[in-house]
Design a protein around this motif. Structure first.
Motif, PDB file in Angstrom:
ATOM      1  N   GLU A   1       0.734  -1.232   0.149  1.00 31.32           N
ATOM      2  CA  GLU A   1      -0.004   0.035  -0.060  1.00 31.32           C
ATOM      3  C   GLU A   1       0.817   1.208   0.016  1.00 31.32           C
ATOM      4  OE1 GLU A   1      -3.676   1.397   2.456  1.00 31.32           O
ATOM      5  OE2 GLU A   1      -1.829   1.154   3.542  1.00 31.32           O
ATOM      6  N   PRO A   2       0.908   2.261  -0.963  1.00 34.78           N
ATOM      7  CA  PRO A   2       1.526   3.216  -1.045  1.00 34.78           C
ATOM      8  C   PRO A   2       1.090   4.471   0.055  1.00 34.78           C
ATOM      9  CG  PRO A   2      -0.113   3.389  -2.878  1.00 34.78           C
ATOM     10  CD  PRO A   2      -0.160   2.265  -2.049  1.00 34.78           C
ATOM     11  N   SER A   3       2.269   4.958   0.449  1.00 30.69           N
ATOM     12  CA  SER A   3       1.999   6.032   1.389  1.00 30.69           C
ATOM     13  C   SER A   3       2.314   7.248   0.907  1.00 30.69           C
ATOM     14  CB  SER A   3       2.631   5.767   2.791  1.00 30.69           C
ATOM     15  OG  SER A   3       2.609   6.909   3.657  1.00 30.69           O
ATOM     16  N   VAL A   4       3.711   7.324   0.116  1.00 28.85           N
ATOM     17  CA  VAL A   4       3.816   8.624  -0.598  1.00 28.85           C
ATOM     18  C   VAL A   4       4.386   8.179  -1.745  1.00 28.85           C
ATOM     19  CG1 VAL A   4       5.583  10.419  -0.499  1.00 28.85           C
ATOM     20  CG2 VAL A   4       4.671   9.515   1.617  1.00 28.85           C
ATOM     21  N   VAL A   5       3.831   8.895  -2.873  1.00 30.28           N
ATOM     22  CA  VAL A   5       4.106   8.701  -4.308  1.00 30.28           C
ATOM     23  C   VAL A   5       4.680   9.761  -4.981  1.00 30.28           C
ATOM     24  CG1 VAL A   5       2.770   6.608  -4.625  1.00 30.28           C
ATOM     25  CG2 VAL A   5       1.709   8.737  -5.209  1.00 30.28           C
ATOM     26  N   ARG A   6       5.612   9.844  -6.061  1.00 36.57           N
ATOM     27  CA  ARG A   6       6.026  10.873  -6.473  1.00 36.57           C
ATOM     28  C   ARG A   6       5.855  10.714  -8.065  1.00 36.57           C
ATOM     29  NH1 ARG A   6      10.821  12.621  -9.589  1.00 36.57           N
ATOM     30  NH2 ARG A   6      11.777  10.727  -9.457  1.00 36.57           N
ATOM     31  N   LEU A   7       5.340  11.683  -8.707  1.00 36.98           N
ATOM     32  CA  LEU A   7       4.762  11.699 -10.230  1.00 36.98           C
ATOM     33  C   LEU A   7       6.211  11.522 -11.000  1.00 36.98           C
ATOM     34  CD1 LEU A   7       2.080  14.370 -10.432  1.00 36.98           C
ATOM     35  CD2 LEU A   7       1.835  11.911 -10.269  1.00 36.98           C
ATOM     36  N   THR A   8       6.177  11.046 -12.145  1.00 39.60           N
ATOM     37  CA  THR A   8       7.280  10.853 -13.127  1.00 39.60           C
ATOM     38  C   THR A   8       7.436  12.001 -13.769  1.00 39.60           C
ATOM     39  OG1 THR A   8       5.920   9.492 -14.785  1.00 39.60           O
ATOM     40  CG2 THR A   8       7.087   8.189 -12.974  1.00 39.60           C
ATOM     41  N   TYR A   9       6.328  12.991 -13.988  1.00 37.93           N
ATOM     42  CA  TYR A   9       6.440  14.048 -14.882  1.00 37.93           C
ATOM     43  C   TYR A   9       6.184  15.379 -13.950  1.00 37.93           C
ATOM     44  CZ  TYR A   9       1.587  12.865 -14.549  1.00 37.93           C
ATOM     45  OH  TYR A   9       0.361  12.736 -14.369  1.00 37.93           O
ATOM     46  N   TYR A  10       6.563  16.498 -14.434  1.00 42.28           N
ATOM     47  CA  TYR A  10       6.223  17.666 -13.590  1.00 42.28           C
ATOM     48  C   TYR A  10       4.824  18.141 -13.938  1.00 42.28           C
ATOM     49  CZ  TYR A  10       6.674  22.379 -11.924  1.00 42.28           C
ATOM     50  OH  TYR A  10       6.556  23.637 -11.083  1.00 42.28           O
ATOM     51  N   VAL A  11       4.181  18.341 -13.027  1.00 44.55           N
ATOM     52  CA  VAL A  11       2.910  19.139 -13.083  1.00 44.55           C
ATOM     53  C   VAL A  11       2.934  20.677 -12.627  1.00 44.55           C
ATOM     54  CG1 VAL A  11       0.496  19.121 -12.288  1.00 44.55           C
ATOM     55  CG2 VAL A  11       1.675  16.998 -12.652  1.00 44.55           C
ATOM     56  N   LYS A  12       2.540  21.584 -13.725  1.00 41.15           N
ATOM     57  CA  LYS A  12       2.709  22.891 -13.298  1.00 41.15           C
ATOM     58  C   LYS A  12       1.513  23.459 -12.399  1.00 41.15           C
ATOM     59  CE  LYS A  12       2.989  27.681 -14.979  1.00 41.15           C
ATOM     60  NZ  LYS A  12       2.778  28.403 -16.041  1.00 41.15           N
ATOM     61  N   VAL A  13       1.878  23.772 -11.174  1.00 42.28           N
ATOM     62  CA  VAL A  13       0.598  24.092 -10.563  1.00 42.28           C
ATOM     63  C   VAL A  13       0.199  25.570 -10.410  1.00 42.28           C
ATOM     64  CG1 VAL A  13       0.126  24.367  -7.808  1.00 42.28           C
ATOM     65  CG2 VAL A  13       1.699  22.604  -8.482  1.00 42.28           C
TER      66      VAL A  13
END
Length: 170
Positions: free
Chosen positions: A50-62
């Motif tokens: 079960e994941p607790s912290v995941v990091r996107l593989t691509y950058y998302v502009k906020v």
């Protein structure tokens, strides 16, 4: 249902999603698992942590967020669920300058309050009620503060939230 913290490709906190959604991001190769819990998702022939912290593989502009929405849950999160008059557990929100006296419904005029203090202050100004604020209300400044409004901050998220976790525990 459990929740997972989603980080941008630059390790900036973005949002909190369900662990099921986080696992789907990992399985679709849209994210990588940074930290997992002891629990497991099971299928017939395979199991996944079960994941607790995941990091996107691509950058998302906020997108720029001009202001943080003012609501009851956000005020409680900002004030740590504590009455700003006596320090007890907060149950209500209170307008420092009552709305009937021209006070705005704004971040710098709204505080969390316990029921006895809210009743004692009633529809009066601070000077008239003889009460004092423990801390001056203000607009939350940090973007990661929004994560606090989603509930409790888990200990395994703290390294990724930076300064926000220290201010929440105080």
């Amino acid at each position: 249902m459990s929740q997972a913290l989603v980080l941008n490709a630059t390790f900036e906190p973005l949002c909190v999603v369900s662990t099921r959604r986080a696992l789907l991001l990992v399985l679709d190769a849209k994210a990588e698992m940074v930290h997992a819990t002891d629990r497991v998702f099971r299928a017939e022939r395979v199991s996944f942590s079960e994941p607790s912290v995941v990091r996107l593989t691509y950058y998302v502009k906020v997108p720029y967020q001009a202001r943080i929405a003012l609501n009851r849950r956000a005020v409680f999160a900002r004030d740590g669920h504590r009455c700003q008059y006596c320090g007890a557990t907060a149950e209500n929100i209170d307008h420092v300058i009552p709305r009937s006296k021209g006070g705005p419904h704004a971040w710098d005029n709204v505080v969390a309050a316990c029921r006895p203090c809210n009743t004692a202050k009633r529809d009066r100004m601070l000077e008239d009620s003889g009460m004092k604020l423990r801390r001056t209300p203000s607009v939350p400044r940090e973007r990661t503060w929004i994560l606090a409004a989603s509930g409790t901050v888990r200990p395994d998220w703290e390294p990724y939230l930076g300064r926000i976790s220290a201010s929440l525990s105080a």
